[in-house]
Design an enzyme around this catalytic site. Structure first.
Site, PDB file in Angstrom:
ATOM      1  N   ASP A  18       0.832  -1.212   0.000  1.00 12.76           N
ATOM      2  CA  ASP A  18       0.000   0.000   0.000  1.00 12.76           C
ATOM      3  C   ASP A  18       0.865   1.261   0.000  1.00 12.76           C
ATOM      4  OD1 ASP A  18      -2.320   1.463  -0.008  1.00 12.76           O
ATOM      5  OD2 ASP A  18      -2.782   1.151   2.121  1.00 12.76           O
ATOM      6  N   ASN A  66     -11.120  -2.216  -5.169  1.00 11.33           N
ATOM      7  CA  ASN A  66     -10.338  -1.316  -6.030  1.00 11.33           C
ATOM      8  C   ASN A  66     -11.011  -1.074  -7.395  1.00 11.33           C
ATOM      9  OD1 ASN A  66      -7.099  -2.533  -4.838  1.00 11.33           O
ATOM     10  ND2 ASN A  66      -8.266  -0.754  -4.150  1.00 11.33           N
TER      11      ASN A  66
END
Ligand code: IPE
Ligand code: IPE
Ligand code: MG
Length: 251
Positions: A18, A66
């Site tokens: 991330d 996502n």
């Protein structure tokens, strides 16, 4: 350099990669540049994990959630993924690494699926590290798919309800056949799981670092692994049981 005990490495290392977007934005660059730089970190971690003898490496590359990102970012990520797989397959063959994918593959574009199929097929007989990419992956979605499949088998009589145990349920998950992760690293300072491997992380040791994924280095990886080696995994037992009996006794 951090000292690592080769006997006490995680068998299965999982990573939530991330911070690519923030890495780029902090440098006034487009988010996709962060993803491109993140792909370089992926190469490094794959190479290091395989060199260290880690048997399973699982990378969270694209979540079910996502898909809600701006369409241009989603498209750029799919293109990058395809490019990465194509470029890296030769190296995976040299390093005896086998590709595996978890997640809802039916949501992925056909050209991405073709590229993945080819990489999986070419590396299928490799018996070194298993590199699992979590793509269009969500833990809750995976649990629902497993429950639906199991329900079908129960209705058809293939499985009796009394036979439903954690081990049996586990075999219905996308990760069936993989051991649970021993260690999970998440970069970028967020301290959450974000719908990753909800079932499989039950007893995983968690590690969070503020470093954004494109800045994550070999040294940081080694530091994280050294931290893992300093931990006592008790699995519900007492510390005395673990220290005196190597954790094998039920007393
Ligand atoms: C991780 O980086 C890559 C994916 C989730 C695809 P992010 O894109 O989430 O980066 P941040 O969290 O916005 O910085
Ligand atoms: C988790 O990161 C998914 C991946 C790393 C692929 P996100 O950036 O999507 O997670 P949230 O939205 O911050 O929880
Ligand atoms: Mg993020």
């Amino acid at each position: 350099m951090v000292q690592l005990d080769p006997q006490r490495l995680p068998v299965h290392l999982a990573v939530i990669m991330d911070g690519n977007g923030r890495w780029a934005q902090q440098r006034m660059l487009k988010r996709i540049v962060g993803h491109q730089r993140g792909a370089e970190t992926v190469k490094m971690v794959v190479e290091q994990a395989s060199l260290l003898g880690i048997k399973y490496l699982t990378l969270f590359a694209f979540s079910s959630e996502n898909w809600s990102r701006p369409i241009l970012e989603v498209r750029a990520l799919m293109t990058l993924l395809k490019k990465y797989i194509r470029q890296e397959t030769a190296r995976m063959l040299r390093k005896n690494i086998r590709y595996n994918v978890i997640g809802n593959r039916s949501d992925l574009p056909p050209d991405v699926n073709d590229t993945l199929d080819e990489a999986i097929r070419k590396t299928a007989s490799n018996d070194g590290m298993v590199l699992t990419l979590a793509l269009s992956y969500g833990g809750r979605q995976e649990l629902c798919r497993a429950a639906a499949h199991l329900a079908k088998d129960a209705i058809s009589g293939k499985v009796s309800v009394a036979a439903i145990t954690p081990d049996l349920f586990d075999s219905y998950l996308d990760t069936g056949g993989l051991p649970d992760p021993d260690f999970l690293i998440r970069t970028s300072g967020e301290m959450r799981i974000s719908n990753f491997l909800l079932w499989q992380l039950a007893y995983t040791e968690l590690y969070f670092t503020d470093t954004n994924w494109p800045d994550f280095t070999i040294n940081e990886l080694h530091k994280a692994l050294a931290d893992f080696q300093s931990r006592e995994r008790r699995f519900g037992k007492t510390s005395d049981q673990i220290l005196q009996r190597g954790g094998l006794s039920n007393d």
